[in-house]
Motif scaffolding. Structure first.
Motif, mmCIF file in Angstrom:
data_model
loop_
_atom_site.group_PDB
_atom_site.id
_atom_site.type_symbol
_atom_site.label_atom_id
_atom_site.label_comp_id
_atom_site.label_asym_id
_atom_site.label_seq_id
_atom_site.Cartn_x
_atom_site.Cartn_y
_atom_site.Cartn_z
ATOM 1 N N GLN A 20 39.209 37.543 37.537
ATOM 2 C CA GLN A 20 37.816 37.926 37.300
ATOM 3 C C GLN A 20 37.060 36.778 36.646
ATOM 4 O O GLN A 20 35.896 36.506 36.988
ATOM 5 C CB GLN A 20 37.772 39.169 36.414
ATOM 6 C CG GLN A 20 36.382 39.744 36.242
ATOM 7 C CD GLN A 20 36.404 41.070 35.503
ATOM 8 O OE1 GLN A 20 37.342 41.374 34.769
ATOM 9 N NE2 GLN A 20 35.384 41.878 35.696
ATOM 10 N N LYS A 21 37.717 36.095 35.718
ATOM 11 C CA LYS A 21 37.098 34.951 35.052
ATOM 12 C C LYS A 21 36.772 33.858 36.054
ATOM 13 O O LYS A 21 35.774 33.140 35.922
ATOM 14 C CB LYS A 21 38.047 34.419 33.972
ATOM 15 C CG LYS A 21 37.451 33.308 33.129
ATOM 16 C CD LYS A 21 38.362 32.966 31.955
ATOM 17 C CE LYS A 21 39.635 32.279 32.414
ATOM 18 N NZ LYS A 21 40.483 31.846 31.262
ATOM 19 N N GLN A 22 37.601 33.738 37.106
ATOM 20 C CA GLN A 22 37.390 32.729 38.140
ATOM 21 C C GLN A 22 36.487 33.245 39.272
ATOM 22 O O GLN A 22 36.337 32.584 40.291
ATOM 23 C CB GLN A 22 38.745 32.296 38.730
ATOM 24 C CG GLN A 22 39.737 31.744 37.717
ATOM 25 C CD GLN A 22 39.289 30.447 37.104
ATOM 26 O OE1 GLN A 22 38.452 29.744 37.673
ATOM 27 N NE2 GLN A 22 39.841 30.108 35.950
ATOM 28 N N GLN A 23 35.946 34.448 39.089
ATOM 29 C CA GLN A 23 35.069 35.080 40.083
ATOM 30 C C GLN A 23 35.779 35.267 41.425
ATOM 31 O O GLN A 23 35.189 35.065 42.489
ATOM 32 C CB GLN A 23 33.772 34.276 40.257
ATOM 33 C CG GLN A 23 32.939 34.188 38.981
ATOM 34 C CD GLN A 23 31.624 33.475 39.174
ATOM 35 O OE1 GLN A 23 31.516 32.550 39.976
ATOM 36 N NE2 GLN A 23 30.591 33.906 38.467
ATOM 37 N N LEU A 24 37.038 35.663 41.350
ATOM 38 C CA LEU A 24 37.840 35.874 42.552
ATOM 39 C C LEU A 24 38.230 37.340 42.742
ATOM 40 O O LEU A 24 38.940 37.673 43.681
ATOM 41 C CB LEU A 24 39.116 35.014 42.498
ATOM 42 C CG LEU A 24 38.904 33.505 42.604
ATOM 43 C CD1 LEU A 24 40.193 32.752 42.298
ATOM 44 C CD2 LEU A 24 38.393 33.140 43.995
ATOM 45 N N GLN A 74 44.746 30.539 39.798
ATOM 46 C CA GLN A 74 43.667 30.283 40.748
ATOM 47 C C GLN A 74 44.156 29.492 41.952
ATOM 48 O O GLN A 74 43.867 29.841 43.097
ATOM 49 C CB GLN A 74 42.520 29.536 40.059
ATOM 50 C CG GLN A 74 41.331 29.287 40.992
ATOM 51 C CD GLN A 74 40.222 28.520 40.311
ATOM 52 O OE1 GLN A 74 40.424 27.921 39.252
ATOM 53 N NE2 GLN A 74 39.036 28.532 40.887
ATOM 54 N N ALA A 75 44.913 28.424 41.706
ATOM 55 C CA ALA A 75 45.397 27.584 42.809
ATOM 56 C C ALA A 75 46.335 28.363 43.717
ATOM 57 O O ALA A 75 46.250 28.261 44.950
ATOM 58 C CB ALA A 75 46.101 26.347 42.250
ATOM 59 N N MET A 77 46.501 39.202 35.088
ATOM 60 C CA MET A 77 46.141 38.566 36.348
ATOM 61 C C MET A 77 44.723 38.950 36.762
ATOM 62 O O MET A 77 43.931 38.108 37.182
ATOM 63 C CB MET A 77 47.115 38.966 37.452
ATOM 64 C CG MET A 77 46.802 38.291 38.790
ATOM 65 S SD MET A 77 47.652 39.045 40.191
ATOM 66 C CE MET A 77 46.789 40.601 40.310
ATOM 67 N N SER A 78 44.384 40.232 36.611
ATOM 68 C CA SER A 78 43.050 40.698 36.990
ATOM 69 C C SER A 78 41.979 40.045 36.131
ATOM 70 O O SER A 78 40.934 39.619 36.636
ATOM 71 C CB SER A 78 42.979 42.223 36.853
ATOM 72 O OG SER A 78 43.911 42.851 37.704
ATOM 73 N N LEU A 79 42.248 39.949 34.826
ATOM 74 C CA LEU A 79 41.282 39.327 33.927
ATOM 75 C C LEU A 79 41.093 37.851 34.256
ATOM 76 O O LEU A 79 39.967 37.335 34.222
ATOM 77 C CB LEU A 79 41.756 39.488 32.481
ATOM 78 C CG LEU A 79 41.697 40.906 31.916
ATOM 79 C CD1 LEU A 79 42.446 40.979 30.590
ATOM 80 C CD2 LEU A 79 40.264 41.377 31.744
ATOM 81 N N GLU A 80 42.188 37.191 34.588
ATOM 82 C CA GLU A 80 42.117 35.768 34.901
ATOM 83 C C GLU A 80 41.369 35.529 36.211
ATOM 84 O O GLU A 80 40.524 34.638 36.303
ATOM 85 C CB GLU A 80 43.524 35.183 34.981
ATOM 86 C CG GLU A 80 43.581 33.668 34.995
ATOM 87 C CD GLU A 80 43.066 33.038 33.714
ATOM 88 O OE1 GLU A 80 42.612 31.866 33.786
ATOM 89 O OE2 GLU A 80 43.098 33.685 32.655
ATOM 90 N N LEU A 104 40.658 40.785 47.182
ATOM 91 C CA LEU A 104 39.912 39.940 48.116
ATOM 92 C C LEU A 104 38.509 39.701 47.576
ATOM 93 O O LEU A 104 37.748 40.646 47.370
ATOM 94 C CB LEU A 104 39.832 40.619 49.487
ATOM 95 C CG LEU A 104 39.292 39.766 50.631
ATOM 96 C CD1 LEU A 104 40.301 38.680 51.017
ATOM 97 C CD2 LEU A 104 38.984 40.638 51.839
ATOM 98 N N PRO A 105 38.134 38.443 47.343
ATOM 99 C CA PRO A 105 36.783 38.149 46.855
ATOM 100 C C PRO A 105 35.730 38.641 47.845
ATOM 101 O O PRO A 105 35.918 38.545 49.064
ATOM 102 C CB PRO A 105 36.765 36.615 46.754
ATOM 103 C CG PRO A 105 38.199 36.219 46.655
ATOM 104 C CD PRO A 105 38.950 37.224 47.483
ATOM 105 N N PRO A 106 34.630 39.165 47.367
ATOM 106 C CA PRO A 106 33.561 39.674 48.253
ATOM 107 C C PRO A 106 33.090 38.642 49.270
ATOM 108 O O PRO A 106 32.673 39.004 50.371
ATOM 109 C CB PRO A 106 32.438 40.041 47.269
ATOM 110 C CG PRO A 106 33.145 40.332 45.981
ATOM 111 C CD PRO A 106 34.300 39.378 45.940
ATOM 112 N N LYS A 107 33.145 37.360 48.918
ATOM 113 C CA LYS A 107 32.669 36.326 49.832
ATOM 114 C C LYS A 107 33.515 36.224 51.093
ATOM 115 O O LYS A 107 33.103 35.603 52.078
ATOM 116 C CB LYS A 107 32.626 34.971 49.132
ATOM 117 C CG LYS A 107 33.985 34.410 48.755
ATOM 118 C CD LYS A 107 33.865 33.050 48.074
ATOM 119 C CE LYS A 107 35.237 32.473 47.733
ATOM 120 N NZ LYS A 107 35.136 31.140 47.085
ATOM 121 N N GLU A 108 34.718 36.850 51.076
ATOM 122 C CA GLU A 108 35.588 36.801 52.250
ATOM 123 C C GLU A 108 35.238 37.873 53.278
ATOM 124 O O GLU A 108 35.865 37.960 54.324
ATOM 125 C CB GLU A 108 37.052 36.940 51.839
ATOM 126 C CG GLU A 108 37.572 35.817 50.960
ATOM 127 C CD GLU A 108 37.492 34.457 51.627
ATOM 128 O OE1 GLU A 108 37.551 34.388 52.869
ATOM 129 O OE2 GLU A 108 37.347 33.448 50.901
#
Length: 297
Positions: free
Chosen positions: A144-148, A204-205, A139-142, A49-53
């Motif tokens: 993370q790259k998307q800041q998610l 990401q999508a 998946m985690s690296l990807e 879960l992204p921190p922004k959530e």
């Protein structure tokens, strides 16, 4: 086409606005399950879960406050628990002399090496990992790259329960879960990794679509995004990871209605969607299921 790997990744261990309804009337991924005067709460977790959530929807916090016991899938070891981390690494790695690359075609091996190079990593450093372990890493690296990247809903409440000295119970042992993950992709490593690589661009999508569905308690969307494709492409894995576990968990859940305490059960959202969902199993047993709405009193 929605293929096996991306649905396994987001289901286990979830960008389109079409999935978003108005938040003033949106439902949540929290349900009150009752029989007579007894009730528990069942909620769906997103494991990343992204921190922004944060903060979470009010329904989660309301259910947590009323619960005496927090029930999670398993007791995930802390990163600082070196012994547990070593056990996990050992279980999700091949035995000495066995490698992932030896199970891949020359074409897929090259594609994997090229993908790992984007993260400044080499296949030789990860060649002992089993398919599931490697897929989670990528998946985690990807994400993370998307800041998610961020801690999951279950991790968030586990920390909260520790702070509040609230009792925590578990549906499964860590050893049981690791054994399940060990089997994922083991029947055809080449097909699994090939599918993984073809889906990286859509991570990401898919993730955002699942996140939106989760925020709105849209279990139909969760079913369509994860479970239906999994059933179609790998029914055996669906049976192992979703259906059989739901059936096993059902017995534990029914026991919660025999005590005087209130539980908040928090499981991966995919377990609450589809034809074999925990909620459906409980409804068939005669329990009353009520989905909590945002802003509802």
């Amino acid at each position: 086409m929605k293929t096996l790997t991306r649905h396994l990744l987001i289901s286990s261990i979830a960008a389109t606005g079409l999935l978003i309804s108005g938040f003033s009337t949106a439902k949540s991924a929290v349900w009150k399950v009752s029989k007579g005067d007894e009730f528990i709460y069942v909620a769906g977790s997103i494991h990343i879960l992204p921190p922004k959530e944060l903060p979470l929807p009010d329904e989660f916090n309301q259910a947590y406050k009323q619960a005496d016991i927090l029930v999670l899938e398993t007791d995930v070891p802390a990163p600082s628990d070196s012994s547990a981390q070593l056990t996990m690494l050992k279980t999700l790695s091949y035995q000495a002399g066995e490698t992932l690359s030896s199970k891949l075609s020359a074409k897929v091996k090259q594609q994997l090496e090229e993908q790992l190079a984007q993260y400044d990593m080499k296949l030789s450093e990860l060649d002992s990992f089993r398919p599931f372990m490697l897929s989670v890493l990528i998946m985690s690296l990807e994400l993370q790259k998307q800041q998610l990247m961020g801690e999951g809903v279950d991790s968030y409440f586990a920390k909260l329960a520790k702070r509040d000295k609230k009792e925590v119970a578990y549906l499964e042992t860590v050893a049981f879960q690791l054994d399940l993950f060990k089997q994922v992709g083991s029947q055809d490593e080449n097909a699994f990794i090939e599918s993984l690589l073809t889906q990286i661009s859509s991570y990401q999508a898919l993730y955002i679509a699942m996140l939106n569905a989760w925020k709105n308690g849209d279990m139909q969307a969760i079913d369509e995004l994860t479970l239906m494709p999994l059933q179609e492409h790998d029914p055996n894995t669906y049976q192992m990871l979703i259906k059989q576990r739901n059936l096993t968990w059902l017995g534990h859940i029914e026991n919660y209605f025999t005590n005087s305490q209130k539980e908040l059960l928090l499981v991966g959202t995919a377990h609450l969607a589809g034809e074999d969902s925990l909620l459906g199993l409980l409804k068939n047993k005669g329990y009353v299921i009520k989905q909590l709405n945002t802003g509802e009193k």
